[in-house]
Design a protein around this motif. Sequence first.
Motif, PDB file in Angstrom:
ATOM      1  N   GLY A  63      -5.159   8.398  -3.204  1.00  0.00           N
ATOM      2  CA  GLY A  63      -4.071   9.108  -3.858  1.00  0.00           C
ATOM      3  C   GLY A  63      -2.974   9.599  -2.939  1.00  0.00           C
ATOM      4  N   LEU A  64      -2.840   9.015  -1.759  1.00  0.00           N
ATOM      5  CA  LEU A  64      -1.817   9.452  -0.814  1.00  0.00           C
ATOM      6  C   LEU A  64      -0.646   8.483  -0.793  1.00  0.00           C
ATOM      7  N   ASP A  65       0.510   9.006  -0.464  1.00  0.00           N
ATOM      8  CA  ASP A  65       1.670   8.162  -0.209  1.00  0.00           C
ATOM      9  C   ASP A  65       1.822   8.054   1.295  1.00  0.00           C
ATOM     10  N   LEU A  79       8.409  -5.288  12.405  1.00  0.00           N
ATOM     11  CA  LEU A  79       9.043  -6.269  11.537  1.00  0.00           C
ATOM     12  C   LEU A  79       9.438  -5.662  10.200  1.00  0.00           C
ATOM     13  N   VAL A  80       8.513  -4.915   9.597  1.00  0.00           N
ATOM     14  CA  VAL A  80       8.787  -4.339   8.289  1.00  0.00           C
ATOM     15  C   VAL A  80       7.937  -3.082   8.112  1.00  0.00           C
ATOM     16  N   ALA A  81       8.503  -2.093   7.439  1.00  0.00           N
ATOM     17  CA  ALA A  81       7.781  -0.875   7.081  1.00  0.00           C
ATOM     18  C   ALA A  81       8.024  -0.629   5.603  1.00  0.00           C
ATOM     19  N   PHE A  82       6.970  -0.227   4.906  1.00  0.00           N
ATOM     20  CA  PHE A  82       7.093   0.004   3.464  1.00  0.00           C
ATOM     21  C   PHE A  82       6.250   1.191   3.044  1.00  0.00           C
ATOM     22  N   ARG A  83       6.649   1.802   1.954  1.00  0.00           N
ATOM     23  CA  ARG A  83       5.864   2.893   1.374  1.00  0.00           C
ATOM     24  C   ARG A  83       4.731   2.281   0.553  1.00  0.00           C
ATOM     25  N   GLN A 132       4.953   0.181  -2.637  1.00  0.00           N
ATOM     26  CA  GLN A 132       5.724   0.874  -3.669  1.00  0.00           C
ATOM     27  C   GLN A 132       7.198   0.765  -3.349  1.00  0.00           C
ATOM     28  N   GLY A 133       7.965   0.124  -4.192  1.00  0.00           N
ATOM     29  CA  GLY A 133       9.406   0.052  -3.996  1.00  0.00           C
ATOM     30  C   GLY A 133       9.807  -0.856  -2.854  1.00  0.00           C
ATOM     31  N   PRO A 134      11.088  -0.825  -2.499  1.00  0.00           N
ATOM     32  CA  PRO A 134      11.587  -1.696  -1.422  1.00  0.00           C
ATOM     33  C   PRO A 134      11.121  -1.203  -0.049  1.00  0.00           C
ATOM     34  N   SER A 135      11.158  -2.088   0.937  1.00  0.00           N
ATOM     35  CA  SER A 135      10.766  -1.703   2.286  1.00  0.00           C
ATOM     36  C   SER A 135      11.755  -0.676   2.825  1.00  0.00           C
ATOM     37  N   VAL A 136      11.263   0.182   3.707  1.00  0.00           N
ATOM     38  CA  VAL A 136      12.122   1.212   4.290  1.00  0.00           C
ATOM     39  C   VAL A 136      12.718   0.754   5.616  1.00  0.00           C
ATOM     40  N   GLU A 137      12.113  -0.273   6.244  1.00  0.00           N
ATOM     41  CA  GLU A 137      12.644  -0.905   7.446  1.00  0.00           C
ATOM     42  C   GLU A 137      12.387  -2.395   7.335  1.00  0.00           C
TER      43      GLU A 137
END
Length: 179
Positions: A63-65, A79-83, A132-137
């Motif tokens: 249950g954590l983000d 390369l990529v970071a995402f929530r 969740q959602g678009p990548s942040v990096e």
Amino acid sequence: MTAEPSAELLDRALIEEAAKKSGLLWVRRDGGRDRALWHAWVDQAVVVVGDGGEQPLGDLGTGLDVVVTLRSRDKWGRLVAFRAHTELLAPHSEAWQAAVDELKGKRLNALDHDTIADRWAADAQVLRMVPQGPSVEHPGAMPDVAHAAAPAPTGATTREPIPAALPRLVFGRKRRGAS
């Protein structure tokens, strides 16, 4: 004429490819430290196993983000970071079994490879991290600041200086002229 893939589809494809090809990722809760974990990609999510004799998960749970960072396999850079949202998989459930089957293939040096699933069911946690959602990096949208961090606090120390003979042992003795 074919339609261009949407930015969202390209983003998801980058996350999936990076997760499939990299054996290591970093997970961070908001305000927390990055934690390096080995993982697998199963059913559109990253799965990790920890605790119970495996990699420590620390404060990671259900249950954590979190923010998950993947590196490039060839350059080893970010390369990529995402929530992602974490889910604890119930032992012996269908999703747990699929995750464990994939993770077992990544855990090559386990002494109990034939019974590892039983040990994980009894002692470890299998977490699923769903993007969740678009990548942040991502390429073209990386922060300018360095992501270097101070090492985690530890009680480990070097007891004494290295032995004086060690450089000779490592680099070999200088040979005198060949006769």
